[in-house]
Design a protein around this motif. Structure first.
Motif, PDB file in Angstrom:
ATOM      1  N   VAL A 149      -2.548   0.884   6.237  1.00  0.00           N
ATOM      2  CA  VAL A 149      -3.733   1.658   6.605  1.00  0.00           C
ATOM      3  C   VAL A 149      -4.836   0.727   7.114  1.00  0.00           C
ATOM      4  O   VAL A 149      -5.474   0.993   8.142  1.00  0.00           O
ATOM      5  N   ALA A 150      -5.055  -0.377   6.416  1.00  0.00           N
ATOM      6  CA  ALA A 150      -6.113  -1.320   6.781  1.00  0.00           C
ATOM      7  C   ALA A 150      -5.867  -1.913   8.175  1.00  0.00           C
ATOM      8  O   ALA A 150      -6.806  -2.044   8.977  1.00  0.00           O
ATOM      9  N   ILE A 151      -4.617  -2.262   8.463  1.00  0.00           N
ATOM     10  CA  ILE A 151      -4.283  -2.828   9.782  1.00  0.00           C
ATOM     11  C   ILE A 151      -4.549  -1.810  10.888  1.00  0.00           C
ATOM     12  O   ILE A 151      -5.125  -2.141  11.938  1.00  0.00           O
ATOM     13  N   LEU A 152      -4.150  -0.557  10.652  1.00  0.00           N
ATOM     14  CA  LEU A 152      -4.384   0.491  11.652  1.00  0.00           C
ATOM     15  C   LEU A 152      -5.880   0.737  11.826  1.00  0.00           C
ATOM     16  O   LEU A 152      -6.352   0.997  12.945  1.00  0.00           O
ATOM     17  N   MET A 153      -6.630   0.643  10.733  1.00  0.00           N
ATOM     18  CA  MET A 153      -8.089   0.774  10.820  1.00  0.00           C
ATOM     19  C   MET A 153      -8.671  -0.306  11.732  1.00  0.00           C
ATOM     20  O   MET A 153      -9.508  -0.038  12.599  1.00  0.00           O
ATOM     21  N   ILE A 184       5.514   1.684   5.047  1.00  0.00           N
ATOM     22  CA  ILE A 184       4.827   1.668   6.342  1.00  0.00           C
ATOM     23  C   ILE A 184       4.617   3.083   6.860  1.00  0.00           C
ATOM     24  O   ILE A 184       3.530   3.428   7.351  1.00  0.00           O
ATOM     25  N   VAL A 185       5.642   3.927   6.743  1.00  0.00           N
ATOM     26  CA  VAL A 185       5.507   5.324   7.160  1.00  0.00           C
ATOM     27  C   VAL A 185       4.419   6.016   6.333  1.00  0.00           C
ATOM     28  O   VAL A 185       3.611   6.785   6.866  1.00  0.00           O
ATOM     29  N   ALA A 186       4.384   5.730   5.048  1.00  0.00           N
ATOM     30  CA  ALA A 186       3.357   6.307   4.165  1.00  0.00           C
ATOM     31  C   ALA A 186       1.966   5.857   4.604  1.00  0.00           C
ATOM     32  O   ALA A 186       1.016   6.651   4.608  1.00  0.00           O
ATOM     33  N   GLY A 187       1.843   4.583   4.979  1.00  0.00           N
ATOM     34  CA  GLY A 187       0.556   4.062   5.442  1.00  0.00           C
ATOM     35  C   GLY A 187       0.101   4.734   6.725  1.00  0.00           C
ATOM     36  O   GLY A 187      -1.081   5.077   6.876  1.00  0.00           O
ATOM     37  N   ILE A 188       1.015   4.943   7.646  1.00  0.00           N
ATOM     38  CA  ILE A 188       0.688   5.624   8.909  1.00  0.00           C
ATOM     39  C   ILE A 188       0.228   7.046   8.626  1.00  0.00           C
ATOM     40  O   ILE A 188      -0.746   7.541   9.213  1.00  0.00           O
ATOM     41  N   THR A 189       0.915   7.716   7.707  1.00  0.00           N
ATOM     42  CA  THR A 189       0.575   9.102   7.354  1.00  0.00           C
ATOM     43  C   THR A 189      -0.827   9.181   6.757  1.00  0.00           C
ATOM     44  O   THR A 189      -1.641  10.032   7.149  1.00  0.00           O
ATOM     45  N   LEU A 210       1.530  -2.137  -0.072  1.00  0.00           N
ATOM     46  CA  LEU A 210       1.901  -2.264   1.338  1.00  0.00           C
ATOM     47  C   LEU A 210       1.451  -1.040   2.125  1.00  0.00           C
ATOM     48  O   LEU A 210       1.090  -1.144   3.299  1.00  0.00           O
ATOM     49  N   THR A 211       1.457   0.117   1.480  1.00  0.00           N
ATOM     50  CA  THR A 211       0.952   1.333   2.129  1.00  0.00           C
ATOM     51  C   THR A 211      -0.519   1.150   2.483  1.00  0.00           C
ATOM     52  O   THR A 211      -0.951   1.451   3.606  1.00  0.00           O
ATOM     53  N   ALA A 212      -1.308   0.643   1.548  1.00  0.00           N
ATOM     54  CA  ALA A 212      -2.739   0.420   1.787  1.00  0.00           C
ATOM     55  C   ALA A 212      -2.967  -0.625   2.867  1.00  0.00           C
ATOM     56  O   ALA A 212      -3.846  -0.476   3.721  1.00  0.00           O
TER      57      ALA A 212
END
Length: 446
Positions: A338-342, A18-23, A333-335
Motif C-alpha cells: 500500500v505504501a509503495i502504491l501511495m 501483494i494482491v491484498a495490498g493493491i485491494t 507486506l500488505t501494508a
C-alpha cells in the motif's frame, strides 16, 4: 521477505500479500484527492484561479501521500500488520472548517496542535496509560462520535455540492439540484453506491474519477482539465510550517488545548476501535490478547506526528484495510505494498488538481453514511445511554463542530446516569471531563 514478514507462518503467500495490498490501496486511494480538497480551505482568500492555489494543493497532496506512506511503512515493517494508514476523514474537515474556519486559528498553529496530539498519543501508549484512558470514556459516546463525524462530513459534501444551502428562515434548505455541480455530485453518489453494493474494489475511487470525467462533458463544464501525470509538487509551502506561527502563548490558550484534546480523543478512540476490529477480523486476537498491540498503536501515533511535520491533519488507521484482510493479507507486506502504491501517486498531482469539488462531494456523503453503521451497537432501549449518544451525534453537524458534540455528550452522560440512579456506570473521570467541558463551553469556546 519470508523471514522478515513470516509470511508462511501467517498462512499466506507473497502473491496473496501483494494482491491484498493493491485491494486495500484501491479502497482508500480516494483520500489522496479528498484530503487536499479539504485542507486547501485553510488558506484564506485562495481561489482555483490564483497561482498559489496549485502550489498549496500540490503541497497538501504530497503531505497526504508522505504522511500515509510513512505511517503505513512503520505499521508494515515494524508492527508487521496488514493495516494501512492515512489522514482521517472527519478530522481533516474539523481541522479545516472548525479549527481554522470557525475558530480562526492559523492553519500552522492547528498543525502544531496535531503534532502535540501525536506526542500525547505516543506517551500514553509507551507509559501504558492507554487502558486507563479507555475506561474514562463512555462506550456510547465513543460510538456516537464516529457517527456524528459521519453526519458532519456528509453535511460538508452536501454543502460543497450546492445540494444543501443556507436559508434565513430555516437555516438550511434544499438547493438547486438541477445545477451542474449538484447533478455531477448526485450521479457520482449513485455510481459509488451501486459499485459498492456490487462489491467492486475501489468503488469510491472509481466514483471520484467517473464524476471528474462526467464533469468535463461540455453540458456540465465543472471539471477543468489540468492533466494526469506530472512532476512531483513542491512540499515546501506546508513542510515544517507548524513551527512558523506556534508560540508559547498558544500553550496558555484554553481553546488551543480543547483543539488538541478533540484531535486526540477522535484519533485515539477511532484507532482503538479500528485496530481492534481489524485484528479480530484477521484472527490476530487470541484469548483476548492482541500481539504487538503497542507497536500498532505507536505506528498510528508516530504517523500523526510525522504527518503534521509534512503538513497534513491527523493520520489514523483505515478501516478499509479490512478489504485487504478479506483478500488474505496477514502480514506487513500488505501494508508495504500500500505504501509503495501511495508513493507512486506523487506523480499524479495534475489529476488531483483536475478533480472538482463536485467529484469529491459524493465520496464525502457516501463515507459519511458508512460511519453510521456502528450505531447498532448502542443500547437505544436504555435512555441513559441513548441520550448522551444522540446529543453527541446530532450536535456535530448542527454546530459545525466535532468538539461541541464531544463536549455536550460527555457533559450529559454523568448527569443523566447519576440522577437516574445508575451511579455505578459513572467513573470519576466522567465528572472531571464534564466539568472541564462546561468551563470550555462557558468561557473558552470560539
Amino acid at each position: 521477505m519470508e523471514k522478515f514478514f513470516k509470511i508462511k507462518e501467517s498462512g499466506s503467500s507473497v502473491k496473496t500479500e501483494i494482491v491484498a495490498g493493491i485491494t486495500t490501496f484501491l479502497t482508500m486511494a480516494y483520500i489522496i484527492f479528498i484530503n487536499p480538497n479539504i485542507l486547501i480551505n485553510v488558506i484564506p482568500g485562495l481561489s482555483p484561479d490564483n497561482p498559489l492555489y496549485a502550489q498549496f494543493f500540490g503541497a497538501f497532496m504530497v503531505a497526504t501521500i508522505l504522511g500515509a506512506a510513512t505511517a503505513t511503512l512503520i505499521m508494515g515493517l515494524w508492527a508487521n500488520y496488514p493495516f494501512a494508514l492515512a489522514p482521517g476523514m472527519g478530522l481533516n474537515a474539523y481541522f479545516a472548517f472548525t479549527v481554522c474556519g470557525k475558530l480562526g486559528i492559523d492553519w500552522r498553529v492547528a498543525l502544531a496542535a496535531v503534532f502535540i496530539e501525536g506526542i500525547l498519543f505516543i506517551l500514553l501508549t509507551i507509559s501504558g496509560v492507554r487502558g486507563f484512558v479507555v475506561k474514562a470514556i463512555p462506550n456510547s459516546v465513543k460510538i456516537a462520535t464516529s457517527a456524528g463525524i459521519g453526519l458532519f462530513i456528509a453535511f460538508i459534501g452536501l454543502k460543497s455540492s450546492g445540494i444543501v444551502v443556507s436559508d434565513p428562515a430555516t437555516f438550511v434548505t434544499l438547493g438547486d439540484i438541477t445545477s451542474h455541480t449538484a447533478l455531477v455530485t448526485i450521479i457520482g453518489f449513485f455510481i459509488i453506491s451501486i459499485l459498492f453494493a456490487l462489491k467492486v474494489p475501489g468503488s469510491i475511487l472509481i466514483g471520484i474519477l467517473a464524476s471528474t470525467f462526467i464533469g468535463a462533458i461540455p453540458i456540465f463544464g465543472v471539471t477543468k482539465f489540468q492533466g494526469i501525470v506530472g512532476k512531483i509538487p513542491d512540499i515546501s509551502p506546508t513542510f515544517l510550517k507548524l513551527f512558523e506561527k506556534f508560540s508559547w502563548a498558544d500553550l496558555a490558550s484554553g481553546t488551543f488545548w480543547i483543539v488538541v484534546f478533540t484531535f486526540f480523543f477522535v484519533d485515539f478512540f477511532d484507532t482503538l476501535g479500528t485496530l481492534t476490529g481489524l485484528a479480530e477480523s484477521a484472527g490476530f486476537i487470541k484469548k483476548g490478547e492482541f500481539p504487538r498491540a503497542n507497536k500498532a498503536y505507536l505506528a498510528d501515533a508516530i504517523g500523526t506526528t510525522v504527518g503534521a511535520l509534512f503538513g497534513t491533519s491527523t493520520v489514523t488507521t483505515y478501516i478499509e484495510s479490512s478489504t485487504g484482510i478479506a483478500e488474505g493479507g496477514r502480514t506487513g507486506l500488505t501494508a508495504v505494498t500500500v505504501a509503495i502504491l501511495m508513493l507512486l501517486m506523487l506523480f499524479f498531482a495534475p489529476l488531483g488538481l483536475t478533480t472538482p469539488a463536485a467529484a469529491t462531494a459524493p465520496a464525502l456523503i457516501f463515507v459519511g453514511a458508512l460511519m453510521l453503521k456502528g450505531l447498532k451497537l448502542i443500547n437505544w432501549d436504555d435512555i441513559t445511554e441513548a441520550i448522551p449518544a444522540f446529543i453527541t451525534m446530532i450536535v456535530m453537524p448542527l454546530t459545525y463542530s466535532i468538539a461541541n458534540g464531544i463536549a455536550l455528550g460527555l457533559i450529559v452522560y454523568p448527569i443523566v446516569k447519576t440522577f437516574s440512579g445508575k451511579t455505578k456506570d459513572v467513573h470519576i473521570l466522567n465528572w472531571l471531563l464534564a466539568f472541564l467541558f462546561i468551563l470550555y463551553l462557558i468561557f473558552l469556546r470560539g
